[in-house]
Write a protein that holds these residues in place. Structure first.
Motif, PDB file in Angstrom:
ATOM      1  N   ASN A 176       4.569   0.191 -36.200  1.00  0.00           N
ATOM      2  CA  ASN A 176       3.837  -0.790 -35.384  1.00  0.00           C
ATOM      3  C   ASN A 176       3.755  -2.133 -36.105  1.00  0.00           C
ATOM      4  N   ALA A 177       3.512  -2.097 -37.399  1.00  0.00           N
ATOM      5  CA  ALA A 177       3.458  -3.336 -38.187  1.00  0.00           C
ATOM      6  C   ALA A 177       4.831  -4.007 -38.209  1.00  0.00           C
ATOM      7  N   LEU A 178       5.882  -3.213 -38.403  1.00  0.00           N
ATOM      8  CA  LEU A 178       7.243  -3.765 -38.411  1.00  0.00           C
ATOM      9  C   LEU A 178       7.587  -4.415 -37.075  1.00  0.00           C
ATOM     10  N   GLU A 179       7.220  -3.769 -35.987  1.00  0.00           N
ATOM     11  CA  GLU A 179       7.496  -4.319 -34.661  1.00  0.00           C
ATOM     12  C   GLU A 179       6.775  -5.651 -34.458  1.00  0.00           C
ATOM     13  N   ALA A 180       5.517  -5.713 -34.861  1.00  0.00           N
ATOM     14  CA  ALA A 180       4.751  -6.956 -34.710  1.00  0.00           C
ATOM     15  C   ALA A 180       5.354  -8.074 -35.555  1.00  0.00           C
ATOM     16  N   LEU A 181       5.740  -7.765 -36.783  1.00  0.00           N
ATOM     17  CA  LEU A 181       6.318  -8.770 -37.675  1.00  0.00           C
ATOM     18  C   LEU A 181       7.673  -9.254 -37.169  1.00  0.00           C
ATOM     19  N   GLU A 182       8.462  -8.341 -36.612  1.00  0.00           N
ATOM     20  CA  GLU A 182       9.768  -8.745 -36.094  1.00  0.00           C
ATOM     21  C   GLU A 182       9.619  -9.559 -34.810  1.00  0.00           C
ATOM     22  N   THR A 183       8.741  -9.143 -33.926  1.00  0.00           N
ATOM     23  CA  THR A 183       8.505  -9.880 -32.686  1.00  0.00           C
ATOM     24  C   THR A 183       8.037 -11.299 -32.978  1.00  0.00           C
ATOM     25  N   ALA A 184       7.251 -11.458 -34.034  1.00  0.00           N
ATOM     26  CA  ALA A 184       6.750 -12.777 -34.422  1.00  0.00           C
ATOM     27  C   ALA A 184       7.806 -13.617 -35.149  1.00  0.00           C
ATOM     28  N   GLY A 185       8.952 -13.021 -35.463  1.00  0.00           N
ATOM     29  CA  GLY A 185      10.017 -13.759 -36.130  1.00  0.00           C
ATOM     30  C   GLY A 185       9.842 -13.887 -37.629  1.00  0.00           C
ATOM     31  N   ILE A 186       9.042 -13.011 -38.217  1.00  0.00           N
ATOM     32  CA  ILE A 186       8.800 -13.066 -39.654  1.00  0.00           C
ATOM     33  C   ILE A 186       9.844 -12.254 -40.416  1.00  0.00           C
ATOM     34  N   ILE A 187      10.268 -11.142 -39.826  1.00  0.00           N
ATOM     35  CA  ILE A 187      11.268 -10.288 -40.455  1.00  0.00           C
ATOM     36  C   ILE A 187      12.426 -10.063 -39.494  1.00  0.00           C
ATOM     37  N   ASN A 188      13.530  -9.586 -40.030  1.00  0.00           N
ATOM     38  CA  ASN A 188      14.709  -9.214 -39.258  1.00  0.00           C
ATOM     39  C   ASN A 188      14.946  -7.730 -39.398  1.00  0.00           C
ATOM     40  N   SER A 189      15.662  -7.187 -38.430  1.00  0.00           N
ATOM     41  CA  SER A 189      16.160  -5.824 -38.570  1.00  0.00           C
ATOM     42  C   SER A 189      17.608  -5.804 -38.120  1.00  0.00           C
ATOM     43  N   PHE A 190      18.336  -4.835 -38.623  1.00  0.00           N
ATOM     44  CA  PHE A 190      19.715  -4.625 -38.195  1.00  0.00           C
ATOM     45  C   PHE A 190      20.038  -3.145 -38.338  1.00  0.00           C
ATOM     46  N   GLU A 191      21.004  -2.706 -37.557  1.00  0.00           N
ATOM     47  CA  GLU A 191      21.424  -1.306 -37.567  1.00  0.00           C
ATOM     48  C   GLU A 191      22.661  -1.153 -38.429  1.00  0.00           C
ATOM     49  N   ALA A 192      22.677  -0.112 -39.236  1.00  0.00           N
ATOM     50  CA  ALA A 192      23.863   0.220 -40.023  1.00  0.00           C
ATOM     51  C   ALA A 192      23.839   1.707 -40.327  1.00  0.00           C
ATOM     52  N   ASN A 193      24.936   2.362 -40.013  1.00  0.00           N
ATOM     53  CA  ASN A 193      25.067   3.802 -40.278  1.00  0.00           C
ATOM     54  C   ASN A 193      23.931   4.612 -39.661  1.00  0.00           C
ATOM     55  N   GLY A 194      23.505   4.207 -38.472  1.00  0.00           N
ATOM     56  CA  GLY A 194      22.468   4.954 -37.763  1.00  0.00           C
ATOM     57  C   GLY A 194      21.059   4.730 -38.272  1.00  0.00           C
ATOM     58  N   ILE A 195      20.869   3.765 -39.138  1.00  0.00           N
ATOM     59  CA  ILE A 195      19.550   3.474 -39.715  1.00  0.00           C
ATOM     60  C   ILE A 195      19.193   2.033 -39.389  1.00  0.00           C
ATOM     61  N   THR A 196      17.934   1.805 -39.036  1.00  0.00           N
ATOM     62  CA  THR A 196      17.450   0.438 -38.857  1.00  0.00           C
ATOM     63  C   THR A 196      16.925  -0.037 -40.204  1.00  0.00           C
ATOM     64  N   TRP A 197      17.439  -1.174 -40.644  1.00  0.00           N
ATOM     65  CA  TRP A 197      17.043  -1.770 -41.915  1.00  0.00           C
ATOM     66  C   TRP A 197      16.227  -3.024 -41.642  1.00  0.00           C
ATOM     67  N   TYR A 198      15.240  -3.277 -42.489  1.00  0.00           N
ATOM     68  CA  TYR A 198      14.354  -4.427 -42.343  1.00  0.00           C
ATOM     69  C   TYR A 198      14.472  -5.312 -43.572  1.00  0.00           C
ATOM     70  N   GLU A 199      14.342  -6.623 -43.352  1.00  0.00           N
ATOM     71  CA  GLU A 199      14.382  -7.610 -44.424  1.00  0.00           C
ATOM     72  C   GLU A 199      13.588  -8.829 -43.985  1.00  0.00           C
ATOM     73  N   MET A 200      13.227  -9.662 -44.951  1.00  0.00           N
ATOM     74  CA  MET A 200      12.558 -10.915 -44.613  1.00  0.00           C
ATOM     75  C   MET A 200      13.530 -11.785 -43.845  1.00  0.00           C
ATOM     76  N   ARG A 201      13.010 -12.513 -42.879  1.00  0.00           N
ATOM     77  CA  ARG A 201      13.860 -13.407 -42.092  1.00  0.00           C
ATOM     78  C   ARG A 201      14.282 -14.585 -42.949  1.00  0.00           C
ATOM     79  N   ARG A 202      15.544 -14.897 -42.867  1.00  0.00           N
ATOM     80  CA  ARG A 202      16.090 -16.049 -43.578  1.00  0.00           C
ATOM     81  C   ARG A 202      17.235 -16.591 -42.756  1.00  0.00           C
ATOM     82  N   ASN A 203      17.927 -17.581 -43.266  1.00  0.00           N
ATOM     83  CA  ASN A 203      19.049 -18.162 -42.533  1.00  0.00           C
ATOM     84  C   ASN A 203      20.060 -17.075 -42.186  1.00  0.00           C
TER      85      ASN A 203
END
Length: 134
Positions: free
Chosen positions: A56-83
Motif C-alpha cells: 500500500n505504501a509503495l502504491e501511494a509513493l508510485e502514484t505520487a511520482g516519488i518512486i518508479n517500478s518496473f517488471e523484470a523476470n516476473g518481479i516488480t522492482w522499485y527504485e527512487m524516481r530519477r531521470n
C-alpha cells in the motif's frame, strides 16, 4: 544529496505515515528492491509490519511520482524516481544496474505522435561479465 522524506511526502500531498517514511528511507539509499525485499528489510525494525502495508505504501509513493517500478523476470522492482534511464538486468551477475542514456529521442518521437510521456521505463537484459567491479 540527502533527502528529507517528510518534506517529499508533504510536497506530494501524502499523509506522512511511519510505513511510507520507512519505505522512502530504504529506497533513498539507492538500488532496486522487490516488494518482498522491502518487507523483509523493514520487518527487522518493525516486526508488526505486514506485506500488504508495504505494498500500500509503495502504491501511494508510485502514484505520487516519488518512486518508479518496473517488471523484470516476473518481479516488480522499485527504485527512487530519477531521470529516465535504462535498468540493465545483468543475468550473469544476478544484479540490476542503472545506465544513464539520453532517451530524449524516444520521448520526442512519442510526443510527435501525440503521446505525453509521464515516465519512461526501459529494461535491458544483458551479459555484464565484461563490466569491471559490478
Amino acid at each position: 544529496m540527502e533527502i528529507d522524506p517528510v518534506e517529499i511526502l508533504r510536497k506530494k500531498g501524502l499523509k506522512v505515515t511511519p510505513q511510507r517514511l520507512a519505505v522512502l528511507k530504504l529506497l533513498s539509499k539507492g538500488g532496486h528492491y522487490s516488494g518482498e525485499q522491502i518487507f523483509e528489510e523493514l520487518k527487522k525494525n518493525e516486526p508488526s509490519i505486514s506485506l500488504s502495508t508495504v505494498y500500500n505504501a509503495l502504491e501511494a509513493l508510485e502514484t505520487a511520482g516519488i518512486i518508479n517500478s518496473f517488471e523484470a523476470n516476473g518481479i516488480t522492482w522499485y527504485e527512487m524516481r530519477r531521470n529516465p534511464h535504462v535498468n540493465v538486468i545483468c543475468e550473469d551477475k544476478n544484479a540490476i544496474i542503472d545506465v544513464d542514456i539520453n532517451l530524449e529521442e524516444i520521448i520526442q518521437q512519442l510526443k510527435n505522435k501525440g503521446i505525453n510521456v509521464i515516465n519512461l521505463s526501459v529494461v535491458a537484459y544483458a551479459d555484464c561479465s565484461k563490466i569491471e567491479n559490478k
